[in-house]
Enzyme design. Structure first.
Site, mmCIF file in Angstrom:
data_model
loop_
_atom_site.group_PDB
_atom_site.id
_atom_site.type_symbol
_atom_site.label_atom_id
_atom_site.label_comp_id
_atom_site.label_asym_id
_atom_site.label_seq_id
_atom_site.Cartn_x
_atom_site.Cartn_y
_atom_site.Cartn_z
ATOM 1 N N HIS A 63 -8.259 -6.459 9.328
ATOM 2 C CA HIS A 63 -7.386 -7.294 8.438
ATOM 3 C C HIS A 63 -5.682 -6.790 8.748
ATOM 4 O O HIS A 63 -5.614 -5.673 9.318
ATOM 5 C CB HIS A 63 -7.614 -6.859 7.012
ATOM 6 C CG HIS A 63 -8.821 -7.497 6.470
ATOM 7 N ND1 HIS A 63 -9.289 -7.054 5.037
ATOM 8 C CD2 HIS A 63 -9.899 -7.801 7.071
ATOM 9 C CE1 HIS A 63 -10.289 -7.600 4.847
ATOM 10 N NE2 HIS A 63 -10.801 -8.093 5.867
ATOM 11 N N ASP B 30 -3.331 -6.725 7.239
ATOM 12 C CA ASP B 30 -2.630 -5.856 6.286
ATOM 13 C C ASP B 30 -2.925 -4.446 6.476
ATOM 14 O O ASP B 30 -2.251 -3.508 5.893
ATOM 15 C CB ASP B 30 -2.944 -6.285 4.825
ATOM 16 C CG ASP B 30 -4.361 -5.816 4.578
ATOM 17 O OD1 ASP B 30 -5.449 -5.683 5.309
ATOM 18 O OD2 ASP B 30 -4.678 -6.006 3.056
#
Length: 677
Positions: A485, A487
């Site tokens: 991901h 993030d």
């Protein structure tokens, strides 16, 4: 203006026609020329306007007679509707070569002027613009034009009534766009002509069009009860007859008399692969004067709607509501997060165990955005295709009045992988890149390298994101991570700079540099993870772990690849980027990485308050040196750093604070339709 309709003339009998106000008719003055005629003359009553077009130059009548060999075209129009049938006339007289005032023959044309208008909010001010001639186009920008449709993806109360009609309350109607079909002229003209609304088969599943019939509630209640409250007396219900959409491609507008018919147009789907978001609705006036003969179109007009796009909100927008799950092991985390949310003056929504069913990854399940037209906006949650235990939460707990829901899932569930969770979906603040403005920012998601086979976000989700147009996506390389991901290695925080934000990137190099400084200062024995029930390492041991350092050299290369993409695609300079110390490691028998200690980039941003994973770094002079370093980088920006313990509840499960939370934010002040395409 559309090409003029040709009207045939006859010298044997008068011709009758209907002329729609605001349109031109082309008189066929050459189709009935009598033998020996060399010129013609046009006379008209006051209600008819005539212009002459010669070599594509249009002019008012400047002489009485025109040579038949000149190629001149006669265009006629009416400026207002007729009071009675055939109340205006044009006569065309044909003359021979001799100079005589007696024509060889005459053709007579009787006119009935009518108004047929299809009108919507083309100026985007929340009001329908009546009788605007140009509505069949859609243009971007503050000076652009074209109507907008909200996608009606929230859930209102609606009851189905007998007779194939739906009863909608005012909340339903606020999600729809108003459209008027206006007719005016002698009633007799509409007894032999039909007004028909229509859409194409390709667009029939994109919109519903309803014909509105307004009836006051008290009129219905008075039939069954004499007691009608004052509140009820002021309410009204609008019964909507389904006119267009699905299998209904044509709708004959009932015209008992000239009138203004109200319609409500409801958007059904967002722009997506194969659908630009534009929908055309047309109205056509059909000549049905001859029984048992098919109708003939004599006038048509279209209006263009654009579906509102789904718009994501970046960290720089004001937070409204924070979402998190309650699990068996995150009480400490919840307590610390609750205090942060109180300080941020946000609403906190905790999904209980019975609803999350042990799934703690609130960020991965959904992404918040909104839709907007000139009258209103409301949040819309995009549900990811991950379909784990939290799957029912967005639909069951969020969908409601003025809170929309949407999802995109592939037909083959096996296509879904970790990159389809929405920790892998972020959006930048507004940026300008090489002179091109992105006032709503740019969507960011992770995938694989262009030359490698690896995991990517599923195509149906990527197609959906690209189709929204207003937040042109950027694909990064995140497949080097176990979870994969974006993030995990990047986020945005507000900053008092020209751009208004800074990009934070995870940096193993920054962490190693920090540890080398501490080692040089004599703190090599300071422990990582002190007092935690996990394997502890000193600063010296970390720096001497050759394999760990080699892994982080590789990770730094992956992050630097993304750094270059982000600088190019977001128009960033090095001064706009802050390196946050983070280490990663690659577990045995794996080739993808995960955070070695709680990943401080994976934070929650609530205005100027940051909820950062507590790294449990080496304690030097009574302070965690990692926390101290991050504070020194972010506090000069006016940001407040709060470190939240997520070690056992999230970090050891391969996630952090951002993964376990989600934030609904206020929409942009900027209106998406004002973008320059």
């Amino acid at each position: 203006m559309a090409s003029p309709r040709t009207v045939r003339l006859s010298c044997l009998r008068p011709t009758n026609t209907v002329c729609v106000v605001g349109t031109q008719l082309l008189l066929d003055v050459y189709g009935c020329v009598p033998p020996g005629a060399v010129s013609f003359e046009v006379k008209r009553t006051a209600g008819v306007q005539a212009t002459y077009r010669h070599r594509m130059v249009q002019t008012e009548a400047s002489r009485n007679r025109w040579p038949l060999d000149s190629g001149v075209e006669v265009l006629v129009s009416m400026d207002y509707s007729s009071d009675s049938l055939n109340d205006n006339k044009i006569s065309v007289s044909y003359y021979g070569s001799e100079k005589k005032d007696t024509p060889l023959a005459k053709a007579r044309l009787y006119f009935t002027g009518v108004v047929v208008s299809l009108d919507v909010d083309t100026s985007r001010d929340g009001k329908v613009n009546l009788n605007r001639s140009e509505q069949a186009s859609w243009t971007w920008g503050s000076k652009g034009q074209g109507a907008i449709l909200l996608v009606n993806c929230d859930r209102e109360e609606k009851c189905i009534c007998s007779g194939g009609q739906d009863t909608f309350n005012t909340a339903d109607l606020a999600d729809m766009s108003v459209m008027y079909v206006t007719t005016k002229g002698p009633r007799a003209a509409f007894e032999t002509h039909d007004v028909v609304l229509h859409i194409t088969p390709a667009e029939a599943d994109k919109v519903y069009v309803y014909h509105a019939i307004v009836r006051k509630v008290q009129e219905e209640e008075a039939q069954t009860s004499k007691r009608v409250s004052q509140d009820t007396a002021t309410e009204s219900m609008i019964r909507l007859k389904h006119a267009l959409g699905d299998e209904k491609l044509v709708y004959k507008v009932p015209l008992t008399s000239p009138q203004k018919n109200m319609f409500f147009v409801e958007g059904i789907t967002f722009p997506d692969a194969g659908f630009s978001g534009l929908v055309s609705i047309g109205v056509t006036l059909m000549d049905s004067s001859v029984e048992n003969i098919p109708e003939v179109p004599i006038f048509t007009r279209n209006v263009i709607f654009r579906m509102t796009p789904w718009i994501m909100t970046p960290n720089t927008l004001k937070p409204v509501e924070v979402f998190v799950c309650s699990t068996a092991d995150n009480n400490t985390f919840l307590g610390e997060l609750t205090e942060l949310v109180k300080r941020a003056k946000c609403k906190l929504t905790i999904c209980p165990k019975v609803e999350n069913r042990g799934d703690r990854w609130m960020q991965d399940e959904m992404e918040f955005g909104y839709i907007e037209d000139p009258r209103k906006n409301f949040p819309v949650v995009l549900d990811s295709p991950r379909n784990r235990e939290l799957d029912v939460f967005p639909f069951k707990c969020l969908l409601g009045p003025d809170f929309g829901y949407w999802t995109r899932e592939p037909e083959d569930e096996s296509e879904v992988n970790s990159l389809d969770s929405f920790g892998n979906l972020e959006v930048s603040p507004p940026v300008t890149v090489n002179g091109k403005e992105y006032p709503l920012g740019r969507i960011i998601f992770g995938g694989t390298l262009p030359t490698f086979y690896g995991r990517r976000m599923t195509k149906v989700v990527r197609d959906f994101l690209y189709a929204q147009q207003v937040q042109s996506p950027v694909e990064l390389y995140s497949d080097w991570l176990i979870v994969g991901h974006v993030d995990e290695f990047m986020t945005f925080v507000p900053a008092p700079s020209e751009k208004g934000f800074c990009l934070l990137l995870a940096s193993p190099m920054a962490c190693c540099t920090l540890f080398e400084e501490k080692l040089k200062d004599g703190h090599g024995d300071a422990l990582m993870f002190k007092d935690l029930d996990t394997h502890q390492m000193t600063i010296k041991e970390i720096l001497e772990d050759k394999y760990l350092i080699e892994q982080n050299t590789y990770v730094q290369g992956c992050i630097d690849w993304n750094r270059g993409i982000l600088k190019k695609e977001l128009g960033l300079e090095e001064k706009d980027i802050i390196d946050i110390p983070v280490l990663f490691y690659i577990p045995p028998k794996d080739y993808r990485a995960v955070a070695f200690f709680p990943d401080m980039v994976n934070m929650i941003v609530l205005g100027k308050l940051l909820g950062i994973p507590k790294p449990f770094g080496p304690i030097i002079n009574g302070k965690c040196c990692l926390e101290e370093k991050v504070c020194s980088l972010l506090e000069p920006l006016g940001l407040n750093c709060t470190f939240i313990d997520d070690f056992s509840s999230y970090h050891e499960n391969l996630g952090e604070v951002h993964c376990g939370t989600n934030v609904r934010r206020e929409p942009f002040a900027f209106k998406w339709w004002n973008m320059v395409a």
